[in-house]
Write a protein that holds these residues in place. Structure first.
Motif, short mmCIF file in Angstrom:
data_model
loop_
_atom_site.label_atom_id
_atom_site.label_comp_id
_atom_site.label_asym_id
_atom_site.label_seq_id
_atom_site.Cartn_x
_atom_site.Cartn_y
_atom_site.Cartn_z
N PHE A 1067 -32.08 39.30 65.51
CA PHE A 1067 -31.03 38.85 66.41
C PHE A 1067 -29.70 38.65 65.68
CE2 PHE A 1067 -34.75 37.72 68.90
CZ PHE A 1067 -34.36 38.14 70.17
N ASP A 1068 -29.72 38.54 64.36
CA ASP A 1068 -28.49 38.36 63.60
C ASP A 1068 -27.88 39.67 63.13
OD1 ASP A 1068 -28.58 35.62 63.87
OD2 ASP A 1068 -29.80 35.35 62.07
N LYS A 1069 -28.51 40.79 63.44
CA LYS A 1069 -28.01 42.09 63.00
C LYS A 1069 -27.71 42.95 64.22
CE LYS A 1069 -28.76 40.79 58.80
NZ LYS A 1069 -27.63 40.37 57.92
N ASP A 1070 -26.81 43.90 64.02
CA ASP A 1070 -26.39 44.78 65.11
C ASP A 1070 -26.67 46.22 64.75
OD1 ASP A 1070 -25.51 42.73 66.67
OD2 ASP A 1070 -23.41 42.87 66.06
N ASP A 1071 -27.25 46.93 65.71
CA ASP A 1071 -27.43 48.37 65.62
C ASP A 1071 -27.24 48.91 67.03
OD1 ASP A 1071 -27.97 50.93 64.96
OD2 ASP A 1071 -30.09 50.65 64.49
N ILE A 1072 -25.98 48.99 67.45
CA ILE A 1072 -25.63 49.31 68.82
C ILE A 1072 -25.82 50.80 69.05
CG2 ILE A 1072 -23.88 49.09 70.61
CD1 ILE A 1072 -24.89 46.45 69.36
N VAL A 1073 -26.57 51.14 70.11
CA VAL A 1073 -26.83 52.54 70.45
C VAL A 1073 -26.18 52.92 71.77
CG1 VAL A 1073 -28.96 52.61 69.11
CG2 VAL A 1073 -29.05 51.91 71.50
N ALA A 1074 -25.88 51.98 72.63
CA ALA A 1074 -25.24 52.29 73.91
C ALA A 1074 -24.56 51.03 74.42
CB ALA A 1074 -26.26 52.80 74.94
N GLU A 1075 -23.55 51.21 75.29
CA GLU A 1075 -22.83 50.06 75.80
C GLU A 1075 -22.18 50.38 77.14
OE1 GLU A 1075 -20.00 49.12 72.81
OE2 GLU A 1075 -18.68 50.80 73.27
N TRP A 1076 -21.84 49.31 77.84
CA TRP A 1076 -21.11 49.38 79.10
C TRP A 1076 -20.17 48.20 79.17
CZ3 TRP A 1076 -20.23 46.07 83.07
CH2 TRP A 1076 -19.71 46.59 84.26
#
Length: 1507
Positions: A1067-1076
């Motif tokens: 939960f403290d790391k980000d690996d964003i693959v898609a967004e809106w």
């Protein structure tokens, strides 16, 4: 003799003098009351001890024995140790002063001091190598212990730009040029030059011989090492080949076993007898009196390992071997005559006693001459923790050879071996093989989990639940006995053991379709799921059609296996195909909170119920007075039992110790019934007693005590002891489902100002902590501040809003309890490892909020703001630093209909589906016969007093009834309207009335979605520094979250909702693959009273959809000016000119350029104007301003120098507080310096555009544009996504008429790139139409990117590299490299300059899949490697909009300093499908009748309400 006499007399005289002196000292001490111990030196030690014992009685206690009173120091010490002794008579001391501190007192004081200090002083000197008396000190984290730590195996790889410096040799030498051979070559050169040096300076032969000796020793040593290492490597590889292909002997192991077996066999035999004898005593049939294992031995000859083969080519943590094992005790060929004479053969004697009472007879059953041999495969899974072997898998590669002699009658002398009976031995051998085959014959394995075994957890405990959905089978190749099509059904088992579940049969079909879901509890994923297809026969045994096998280990990689098509095999032949889905729900593990383990509480899980024993059972229904009791467990109103224990013969106090596990779909409404039954062979078994209890009441007892007794009903006496354990399952909505959600009562406004003197955890490495504050409620992070780097006195000055909750207590009312607290934990940010805690401060909600019964709209009210500076409590209960904050509670409106409709979980859906099928006539039996009405008889265990009294009988009129689903209904709860009334209380607001409240809490019900990748959903609001909440990572691409979360929205009209799919499980790391991204008001309008779907776009062009439903609870918060949306946004700065600048050159002029800084960070550097004091720059740039109120924007003008550092000409501060949004403001900034005073001015023009600024966590304390722009036409404010004119309500461009609507991602707000500006070429923009005067006044006005469509087909992108400036402080020969996709071009390099101009053009093939242009500027070196000066990126489709603008001039700020100017031209003529997306235009239909929301000062001067 005569000569010795004088000396002897002198010695004697000295002894007498010494004794007299000692006697005087002791007499003096005794006269003062001291007790003196004296011994005769000639007595024995025993006599000295006796004398000491007699004199010990003379010591008097300091506690007085009579009424005399004396003062003094002893009384004072007595008062200190005995504070209850206050009277003078109680403090009197008998006789003379006596010792007031005894040995016992000193021990107690020492122990107390040691307990306080945490240290233990050893009573004896520590022997080297001795075990320490206390716990070993913890090894610091920065120690490197073991090869893994030294090699940094477990350390995550550093991100780009964070690699540490390489080894010094690796910087200059490639790997192939560095090694031992080159060391030897260097040694030769060293020897030559050293000998030349020695000869040149006339050193002697001795120095040359010493030099040759050193070189020779080094060379011999290095070559020896090289040869040894090479020989070992070659030998190791040869051994690997031999190990995999050949068997080797294990004579050394057999030699060890021969000696160890003689010691271990008696212990092993005793263990087997103790275990088997207990099982036999409880499993004795009724016609036998007893079964006892009277003799058991495995003999004196140990098992042997005949051969071993090892498989070296396995994983690093896996060891696999084949062992040939034999146990042949009758083989004496390898024994010496003495060993053969003393040999004892294996013998097992089972005594079977027939009859009753005195008329009994014992019949011995003899088993001897046991032999065994077979080939076994052993696989070990290693781990780092003790015992370092996690899992052991054992399987037989072939059927083992088993032989024995069994004499059931006649004993050892007259017994008859039943193997002589034809066919019997073969039958028994086949039965053994059939039993062992599904357990441990290849490919099946017998798994022993040593980690679980040594942890104390039962081996049969469940680790999760498998959901098996059997859809259909196709192409079955079978025929029914007697002709016809088969009636297939599926039987599910683990490793072909007992049947766990089965489907219904389908009549006369080769392609059956079942669509049935079964839930199976598993305790290991190292086995196989077997689906056996059978043909149903009414009067004959069902025919086996084939089986399909699924390895459960695959569920560790992906817990959701959908669309499986497995072949159905029989005797290795294909018999068809079966289609199924398999899901795995694991048991949730406890979470560590403040050093304590807390188990996540869910409403669905696994119940482990252990029935220990019963006492004082009612035997009035038995004629003999003895019972044969067993226990049956029932769930709800079902008449079929879930578990049945073993039978204990002839006792009224049975001990069962019988565990069972079952799945519970609803913990809060489940009822368990336990019946104690007297087993009677051919008669009906009567119920001795029973009890029905709620599962929640049973779970409230402490399972660790095992002392809870529960009374039995329906009998005169009896009690039963149970223990129950709950295991939460990781199912959708298990932790934050709609039925568990509690509406908020308001928000807690926490103004985190600063912290002082925080703990420094980076002191070891010479740094400082990077602190931030997170707010936790129930171990869930609900808010965080920014990270302040390298500071022990951080100043955040941030305001965080935390939704406040109410809790459920036993009184059935929702109240704000005093124990609800918020923890403000100060953390040290770690980029690669886990963040470390610096301490925490606790805030009780009851300190700032209380109930408000007088106001029906607001159930709670604030008690006032709390502004304190509290000490920060660290983990070791000490304090370090202070946290300064202000906390205030703001009550929310009591709105109706905040709850969501709770959906069913997977287990409930499957159960209801079966019920629907049964009601449709699919089942052959009626459901009414499977239920009986039951009442809860007890709700708490017996107390100590109740264990000696008759059991309590519950009145049926007051009892709780359980329905068929296990749900409970109480008359009291049905008649009590309190809970229902509280749910219906409050005010009812329509959607339009809700939207009039700007501040409030958005409650999200994230139902599920269809994803491209397994991920979790992050929901962010407004500035998006941290997620408002996050779901758990989905178990498959078909996500079922059922998660309810919430977040606070400060301004509804201008808020923004950001949905992100995060592939990281941390939960403290980000690996964003898609967004809106979208507007908050339109988002609420689409989801407030219905479910809507949203498309989240991936980088590769694919999309994932999520389904969300929301509720809105208004909170009347009065925002400060600094909290408003118009306090942050994009500031457009026009640097016009300078006037009367100070001269810095000898010619009386300067070469000025201006540098703008925001909060100490350089944001823009202008061009250099040569030899002038009144420069005319006419330049423009944009900068993101997170807060106008706190903005520190300044401009400083420098004089450029070619050889030396630039000199400052003056410094000025720019005020942004009094600016009005969207209005141009011109300022004349006065420049001043400490040395020369005020001299010169700079003219600037400012335009501020309010916009939400997203705060980036990757580079802490930095900001980037969030893409939610605010524009202004006339007097009507409205939202625009970076330049597209559109209304707030039309952001999604469609009418949401249905209950399940979809919001398309292309209409979401785009992310604005920082450090880029552009203007269209040859186009009349919308900005110019809107405000022509502004456009003409500001020729460098940057075009804000629009939301036009991206090119659907590739086109030609023409890039013209125009120029660059300030890329270097010195003159260089710069050239540029431009890359789009996989293609790159390079410009020519010119003469030395810091502001090069190229004007070179290049053509690229560009599409929507190539969003960025990469630019780098290098310094050309004639000799040596070119140096990188600066680099940057350009978002192509931010500046080029298909259908609107196909050409643009772009200015991009470069990393490393400087600006670059490019021209982009896109040609899409060859793409017939390319078309622009239409843009919705809004005309102001009504004039605004309220003050501008963008004005910090409120209503502007001259505003007329009538306009």
């Amino acid at each position: 003799m005569a000569t010795n006499a004088p000396s002897n007399s002198g010695v004697k005289q000295l002894q007498e003098t010494a004794e007299t002196h000692i006697h005087d000292i002791t007499s003096h001490d005794a006269s003062k009351g001291a007790i003196v111990h004296s011994f005769d030196p000639d007595t024995t030690p025993q006599q000295k001890a006796a004398a000491a014992g007699r004199q010990r009685d003379q010591l008097k206690s300091i506690v007085p024995q009579d009424g005399s009173a004396h003062g003094g120091k002893g009384a004072l010490l007595s008062l200190l140790r005995h504070p209850n002794l206050t009277s003078s008579s109680e403090l009197s001391i008998v006789g003379a002063p006596v010792p007031t501190i005894t040995v016992e007192d000193m021990s107690e004081a020492t122990n107390e001091e040691q307990e306080k200090s945490g240290s233990v002083t050893p009573s004896a000197p520590i022997v080297p190598g001795e075990y320490p008396s206390g716990p070993a000190p913890a090894i610091p984290d920065w120690y490197k212990v073991g090869w893994r730590a030294v090699a940094n195996i477990d350390a995550p790889p550093p991100e780009e730009g964070e690699e540490k410096d390489n080894h010094i040799l690796q910087l200059f030498l490639a790997e192939q040029y560095y090694g031992q051979w080159y060391h030897n070559a260097a040694l030769i050169f060293f020897a030559v030059f050293a000998s030349h040096f020695l000869t040149r300076f006339n050193f002697g032969w001795g120095w040359l011989i010493l030099l040759l000796s050193i070189c020779n020793t080094y060379y011999v040593t290095s070559m020896t090492r090289v040869r040894r290492c090479a020989r070992d490597d070659i030998q190791r590889e040869l051994i690997k080949t031999r190990l995999a292909s050949e068997h080797e002997s294990a004579d050394w192991m057999n030699n060890f076993l021969d000696r160890f077996w003689l010691i271990y066999e008696p212990v092993l035999s005793a263990t087997v007898v103790a275990s088997v004898d207990q099982v036999l005593s409880t499993s004795t049939p009724a016609f036998l009196d007893s079964l006892r294992l009277t003799t058991f031995t495995l003999g004196t000859k140990a098992p042997h390992i005949d051969k071993v083969r090892t498989f070296p080519r396995t994983a690093d943590d896996v060891v696999m071997m084949d062992w040939g094992i034999s146990f042949t005790p009758n083989d004496t060929s390898d024994l010496t005559p003495r060993q053969a004479a003393q040999k004892v053969n294996p013998k097992v004697v089972l005594s079977v006693r027939l009859g009753k009472g005195l008329a009994t007879a014992s019949i011995p059953v003899l088993l001897e001459d046991i032999t065994f041999s077979g080939m076994m495969r052993i696989k070990l899974k290693l781990m780092a923790n003790f015992p370092h072997v996690q899992i052991v898998d054992i399987s037989f590669l072939e059927k083992p050879v088993i032989d024995y002699v069994l004499k059931p009658v006649g004993g050892e002398s007259l017994g008859f071996d039943i193997a002589h009976i034809p066919g019997l031995q073969t039958f028994i051998r086949d039965m053994v093989h059939d039993t062992l085959s599904p357990m441990m014959y290849d490919p099946n394995v017998f798994t022993v989990n040593l980690e679980q075994l040594l942890s104390g957890i039962p081996l049969d405990t469940a680790i999760g639940v498998i959901q098996v959905t059997v859809e259909a089978a196709r192409g079955l190749k079978a025929s029914k006995i007697g002709g016809g099509s088969p009636d297939p059904y599926v039987s599910i088992s683990i490793n072909n053991r007992e049947e766990l579940a089965k489907t219904k049969y389908k009549s006369s079909t080769y392609n059956p379709t079942w669509m049935e879901t079964k839930f199976i509890i598993v305790n290991s994923l190292q086995e196989s799921l077997v689906l056996s297809l059978l043909d149903y026969n009414e009067h004959l045994k069902d025919t086996h059609l084939g089986a399909a096998t699924f390895e459960l280990q695959k569920l560790l990689e992906d817990a959701t296996q959908e669309g499986l098509e497995l072949p159905v095999l029989k005797d290795g032949k294909d018999k068809g195909m079966i289609r199924l889905n398999v899901n795995y729900f694991q048991v949730l593990k406890p979470e560590s909170v403040n050093g304590k383990e807390n188990l996540p509480q869910t409403n669905v899980g696994i119940v482990r119920l252990t029935i220990h024993q019963a006492k004082e059972l009612d035997a009035t229904k038995s004629l003999s007075g003895d019972l044969n009791p067993l226990v049956k467990v029932f769930l709800g109103n079902s008449t079929s039992y879930t578990h049945k224990s073993q039978i204990i013969k002839h006792t009224n106090n049975p001990v069962w110790e019988s565990p069972t596990e079952f799945i519970c779909a609803d913990k809060s409404s489940s009822v368990i019934t336990i019946k104690v039954v007297d087993e009677r062979d051919f008669l009906k078994d009567p119920v001795v007693g029973y009890m029905s209890v709620r599962l929640v009441d049973l779970l409230q007892t402490d399972p660790a005590l095992h002392r809870e007794w529960w009374p039995l009903s329906g009998c005169n006496s009896g009690k039963i002891r149970l223990s129950c354990e709950w295991k939460s399952l990781h199912m959708a909505g298990a932790l934050s489902s709609a039925d568990q959600y509690v509406p908020p009562i308001g928000v807690v406004r926490i103004w985190l100002r600063k912290a002082t003197d925080v703990k420094n955890v980076e002191a070891t490495f010479g740094g400082k902590s990077d602190p931030y504050v997170r707010v936790l409620v129930n171990n869930v992070t609900l808010g965080r501040t920014e990270v302040i780097n390298n500071n022990l006195n951080p100043e955040w000055d941030q305001i965080i809003y935390i939704p406040g909750k109410i809790s459920h207590n036993s009184s059935k009312y929702n109240r704000l309890t005093s124990d609800q607290s918020m923890f403000m934990e100060v953390m040290d940010y770690q980029h690669l490892t886990k963040d470390r805690s610096l301490g925490s401060v606790e805030l009780l909600v009851s300190d700032i909020a209380r109930e408000s019964p007088a106001d029906p709209q607001q159930r709670y009210e604030s008690t006032g703001a709390k502004e304190v500076a509290e000490p920060i409590r660290t983990d070791n209960n000490s304090y370090k630093g202070q946290l300064h904050y202000r906390a205030e509670f703001v009550s929310a409106l009591n709105v109706k209909h905040v709850h969501f409709d709770a959906g069913e979980n997977e287990i409930q859906k499957a159960a209801h589906k079966v019920q629907r099928n049964d009601s449709n006539g699919i089942s052959t039996h009626s459901s009414s016969s499977d239920e009986e009405e039951r009442h809860v008889t007890v709700d708490h265990p017996m107390t100590e007093a109740e264990t000696h009294s008759p059991p309590h009988q519950t009145d049926s009129s007051e009892s709780v009834r359980a329905n068929g689903d296990g749900a409970t209904n109480t008359d009291e709860e049905a008649s009590s309207p309190t809970e229902n009334d509280s749910a219906n209380e409050g005010i009812e607001l329509s959607k339009e009335e809700l939207f009039k409240h700007q501040s409030g809490i958005i409650i999200f019900n994230v139902i599920g979605g269809h994803l491209q990748k397994k991920a979790r959903l992050d929901v962010l609001l407004d500035d998006a520094y941290w997620p408002a909440f996050s779901t758990l990572k989905s178990r498959g691409t078909n996500a079922q979250w059922a998660h309810v979360g919430e977040g606070f929205l400060k301004e509804l009209d201008f808020g923004r909702v950001w949905l992100r799919l995060n592939e990281s499980g941390d939960f403290d790391k980000d690996d964003i693959v898609a967004e809106w991204k979208g507007d908050a008001k339109a988002f609420l309008d689409a989801t407030l009273d219905r479910r809507s779907s949203f498309s989240l776009t991936h980088a590769d062009g694919n999309s994932s959809t999520v389904e969300i439903e929301t509720r809105y609870v208004p909170v009347p918060v009065k925002l400060l000016a600094r909290e408003s949306i118009n306090n942050q946004g994009i500031l457009r700065v026009y640097l016009l000119a300078g006037k009367d600048l100070r001269s810095a050159d000898r010619s009386g002029t300067s070469d000025p350029f201006a540098v703008f800084t925001l909060h100490g960070t350089k944001v823009f550097t202008s061009q250099t104007k040569k030899k002038t004091l009144n420069p005319d720059w006419s330049e423009m740039f944009e900068v993101n301003v997170p807060s106008r109120e706190a903005a520190d924007l300044s401009v400083e003008v420098f004089d450029w120098n070619q050889l030396e550092q630039s000199k400052s000409l003056g410094y000025g501060t720019i005020n942004l507080r009094d600016m009005e949004p969207f209005e141009a403001t011109e300022q004349m900034i006065e420049l001043s310096s400490e040395k020369h005073g005020a001299k010169g001015h700079v003219a600037i023009r400012l335009i501020f555009q309010p916009e939400i600024i997203a705060k980036s966590r990757k580079a802490t304390s930095t900001f980037s544009s969030a893409g939610r722009a605010m524009t202004h036409i006339g007097s009507l404010p409205f939202g625009a996504g970076k330049g597209v004119v559109r209304g707030i309500g039309n952001v999604f461009k469609r009418d949401f008429g249905g209950s399940h609507e979809k919001l398309d991602a292309p209409h979401a707000v785009l992310e604005a790139a920082a450090g880029q500006a552009s203007r269209p070429i040859g186009e009349h923009t919308a900005d110019e139409d809107t405000n022509a005067a502004t456009s003409s006044a500001f020729p460098f006005l940057s075009r804000t990117p629009s939301l036009s469509g991206l090119p659907s087909e590739p086109g030609t992108l023409r890039v013209t590299m125009v120029s660059a400036k300030d890329v270097s402080m010195t003159d260089t020969k710069p050239y540029a490299i431009i890359r789009v996709g996989d293609k790159e071009f390079k410009t020519k390099h010119g003469s030395k300059t810091s502001s090069p101009e190229w004007n070179e053009s290049f053509n690229f093939v560009a599409s929507a899949h190539m969003p960025k242009l990469h630019l780098s500027i290098h310094d050309h070196k004639t000799l040596g490697k070119d140096k990188l000066l600066a680099q940057g990126e350009v978002d192509i489709w931010r500046h080029i909009q298909v259908g609107r603008s196909t050409a643009a001039e772009v200015t991009v700020e470069l990393q490393g300093g400087g600006l670059a100017r490019l021209r982009l031209e896109f040609d899409a003529e060859n793409n017939s499908l390319a078309r622009g997306t239409s843009v919705v235009s809004l005309e102001p239909s009504q004039p605004q009748t309220s003050p501008s929301r963008f004005s910090i000062r409120g209503r502007r001067p001259g505003f007329n309400e009538d306009n």
